[in-house]
Design an enzyme around this catalytic site. Structure first.
Site, PDB file in Angstrom:
ATOM      1  N   SER A 109     -98.205  45.560  32.465  1.00  0.00           N
ATOM      2  CA  SER A 109     -99.047  44.408  32.775  1.00  0.00           C
ATOM      3  C   SER A 109     -99.485  44.521  34.217  1.00  0.00           C
ATOM      4  O   SER A 109     -98.787  45.107  35.051  1.00  0.00           O
ATOM      5  CB  SER A 109     -98.271  43.099  32.582  1.00  0.00           C
ATOM      6  OG  SER A 109     -99.008  42.000  33.090  1.00  0.00           O
TER       7      SER A 109
ATOM      8  N   LYS B 111     -92.131  43.832  34.073  1.00  0.00           N
ATOM      9  CA  LYS B 111     -93.273  44.716  33.867  1.00  0.00           C
ATOM     10  C   LYS B 111     -93.373  45.770  34.971  1.00  0.00           C
ATOM     11  O   LYS B 111     -93.849  46.891  34.722  1.00  0.00           O
ATOM     12  CB  LYS B 111     -94.558  43.902  33.788  1.00  0.00           C
ATOM     13  CG  LYS B 111     -94.693  43.109  32.484  1.00  0.00           C
ATOM     14  CD  LYS B 111     -94.680  44.030  31.260  1.00  0.00           C
ATOM     15  CE  LYS B 111     -94.970  43.280  29.979  1.00  0.00           C
ATOM     16  NZ  LYS B 111     -95.013  44.175  28.793  1.00  0.00           N
TER      17      LYS B 111
ATOM     18  N   TYR C  53     -90.709  37.933  34.516  1.00  0.00           N
ATOM     19  CA  TYR C  53     -91.674  38.723  33.751  1.00  0.00           C
ATOM     20  C   TYR C  53     -92.356  39.748  34.650  1.00  0.00           C
ATOM     21  O   TYR C  53     -92.500  40.925  34.270  1.00  0.00           O
ATOM     22  CB  TYR C  53     -92.719  37.800  33.128  1.00  0.00           C
ATOM     23  CG  TYR C  53     -93.809  38.530  32.363  1.00  0.00           C
ATOM     24  CD1 TYR C  53     -93.595  38.954  31.058  1.00  0.00           C
ATOM     25  CD2 TYR C  53     -95.044  38.791  32.946  1.00  0.00           C
ATOM     26  CE1 TYR C  53     -94.588  39.614  30.344  1.00  0.00           C
ATOM     27  CE2 TYR C  53     -96.048  39.454  32.245  1.00  0.00           C
ATOM     28  CZ  TYR C  53     -95.815  39.861  30.952  1.00  0.00           C
ATOM     29  OH  TYR C  53     -96.802  40.535  30.259  1.00  0.00           O
TER      30      TYR C  53
ATOM     31  N   THR D  95    -104.844  36.533  23.478  1.00  0.00           N
ATOM     32  CA  THR D  95    -104.064  36.564  22.245  1.00  0.00           C
ATOM     33  C   THR D  95    -103.855  35.131  21.758  1.00  0.00           C
ATOM     34  O   THR D  95    -104.280  34.169  22.405  1.00  0.00           O
ATOM     35  CB  THR D  95    -102.698  37.223  22.490  1.00  0.00           C
ATOM     36  OG1 THR D  95    -101.980  36.436  23.471  1.00  0.00           O
ATOM     37  CG2 THR D  95    -102.865  38.642  23.018  1.00  0.00           C
TER      38      THR D  95
ATOM     39  N   ILE E 174    -105.271  38.740  28.562  1.00  0.00           N
ATOM     40  CA  ILE E 174    -105.831  39.085  27.261  1.00  0.00           C
ATOM     41  C   ILE E 174    -105.718  37.861  26.354  1.00  0.00           C
ATOM     42  O   ILE E 174    -104.654  37.226  26.266  1.00  0.00           O
ATOM     43  CB  ILE E 174    -105.093  40.278  26.622  1.00  0.00           C
ATOM     44  CG1 ILE E 174    -105.150  41.505  27.561  1.00  0.00           C
ATOM     45  CG2 ILE E 174    -105.692  40.615  25.266  1.00  0.00           C
ATOM     46  CD1 ILE E 174    -106.531  42.067  27.800  1.00  0.00           C
TER      47      ILE E 174
ATOM     48  N   ASN F  98     -89.999  41.011  11.890  1.00  0.00           N
ATOM     49  CA  ASN F  98     -90.088  40.540  10.506  1.00  0.00           C
ATOM     50  C   ASN F  98     -89.896  39.037  10.415  1.00  0.00           C
ATOM     51  O   ASN F  98     -88.958  38.531   9.790  1.00  0.00           O
ATOM     52  CB  ASN F  98     -89.046  41.250   9.620  1.00  0.00           C
ATOM     53  CG  ASN F  98     -89.451  42.658   9.303  1.00  0.00           C
ATOM     54  OD1 ASN F  98     -90.237  43.259  10.031  1.00  0.00           O
ATOM     55  ND2 ASN F  98     -88.909  43.199   8.233  1.00  0.00           N
TER      56      ASN F  98
END
Length: 402
Positions: free
Chosen positions: A291, A310, A306, A341, A339, A155
């Site tokens: 990933s 993953k 990372y 994004t 990807i 949010n």
């Protein structure tokens, strides 16, 4: 030299195959494709291989390269497959990224026949990280497939960019909306309605807050979803981010945050939804977004934490698949490649050389788009994959094959 030596055909064939493989490998990983000639056109000079049997020189010839060929790896080889420890990219503040647009033309009535098993009709699906990037595209595919949807996100307040917020409010007439999940939930539903005019039954799309790394926050979010939607059938865990620091300079607090979102967040949501399904004695389907980095090491950017996170997510999915099989709860993993994004686009714009290196290693010849994952996630959630659990579906344009 080779033509004057008598060698058994089987050994000659083996030697030819080995040397062809060696030069093919060198050709593949060289940054300039034209810089390495094919084996058939290569002219051997004084550095050409000689025929020697090192164990018993008198017993027969054996092909063995001289020193100059041995030192190729030290002087030139391996460059494109190595990490550049000087690369450092910190994940930007959420307000520094543009809002992910709803993909046009992905809903609507289908005029081409397909299996009814692909439908998610009357299911309730949860997508964490569903307000942007890959998560938003997957949310849209789930709604287009007939499911109700609960978007879970942090949010993010939009006051950091008030001009854009005002434009968005005027355009959509949402005068009291100040968080991203609610905006995207309403925009997604409006898009679905515009592509399905006259549709009597519309999906229920709700927005929920959660810090996925916090157990109490996750429990509250799941309870809120059940209160508003009545149940949960499917889960997609898409919350996550990546950063680039060398392993020895990676800030420990940021590594903890990354692992908290990627690993803890996946664990907390999958187990939380599983408790609900087991209590209901209901079947369910979960897809965790891993990933290709969980199976390979990306280059040139350093991102060891990372990659490890993953890999943990991928094996967590397999472990939970076995553990919950008796409850008819399926757990699968999708491992995307690169990807495009908003975050990836920002990285490529600031580091243009990355694109050339990345694409050169992708057999499909391009970076993926978020919509490339819409079909795979729908398939794995649906009854068409009811005998598939514990699988890792790589959607990477063939990157991990070479």
């Amino acid at each position: 030299m080779i033509g004057t030596v008598s060698v058994r055909p089987t050994r000659l064939a083996l030697l030819a195959r080995n040397f062809t493989y060696s030069f093919t490998g060198l050709h593949k990983f060289n940054s300039s494709i034209d810089s390495v000639p094919s084996l058939s056109s290569r002219k051997f000079s004084s550095a050409s291989p000689t025929l020697v049997n090192s164990q018993n020189p008198g017993s027969g010839p054996r092909l063995q390269p001289k020193k100059p060929l041995d030192v190729i790896s030290e002087e030139k080889g391996g460059g494109i497959s190595r990490i550049d420890e000087d690369i450092s990219i910190e994940y930007p503040e959420d307000t520094g990224l543009p809002r992910t647009p709803i993909i046009q033309g992905r809903g609507g009535r289908h005029f081409k026949r397909t299996l009814a098993q692909f439908s998610l009709e009357d299911k309730v699906s949860v997508v964490t990280g569903g307000a942007s990037g890959i998560g938003l595209a997957l949310s849209q595919s789930i709604v287009a497939s007939g499911s109700h949807l609960a978007i879970v996100d942090m949010n993010r307040k939009l006051i950091a960019n008030p001009r854009y917020l005002v434009q968005k409010i005027i355009k959509t007439n949402y005068h009291n909306v100040d968080d991203e999940a609610q905006i995207q939930a309403k925009t997604l539903l409006e898009q679905f309605k515009s592509e399905n005019p006259g549709l009597e039954k519309l999906p229920t799309v709700t927005a929920h807050y959660a810090d996925v790394s916090n157990p109490a926050s996750v429990d509250d979010a799941i309870a809120d979803i059940i209160a508003k939607q009545g149940k949960i059938d499917n889960l997609v865990t898409c919350a996550g981010f990546t950063e680039n620091f060398s392993a020895v300079t990676y800030p420990y607090d940021r590594m903890q945050k990354l692992w908290g979102v990627v690993v803890d967040g996946t664990y907390l949501f999958t187990t939380g939804v599983a408790k609900h399904l087991i209590k209901r004695q209901a079947s369910g389907s979960m897809v965790v977004i891993g990933s290709m980095s969980g199976a390979i090491v990306n280059v040139p950017q350093p991102q060891a934490p990372y990659n490890a996170a993953k890999a943990a997510v991928r094996h967590l999915a397999a472990s939970l698949a076995v553990e919950w099989a008796t409850h008819d709860i399926r757990v699968n993993c999708i491992s995307p490649g690169y990807i495009l994004t908003a975050l990836t686009r920002k990285i490529l714009e600031e580091n243009f050389e990355f694109r050339e290196k990345w694409v050169s290693l992708i057999p499909a010849g391009r970076v993926g788009m978020p919509e490339d994952l819409m079909g795979p996630v729908t398939f794995l959630l649906s009854d068409s994959a009811r005998y598939i659990t514990g699988a890792d579906l790589r959607v990477d344009g063939g990157y991990t094959l070479t």
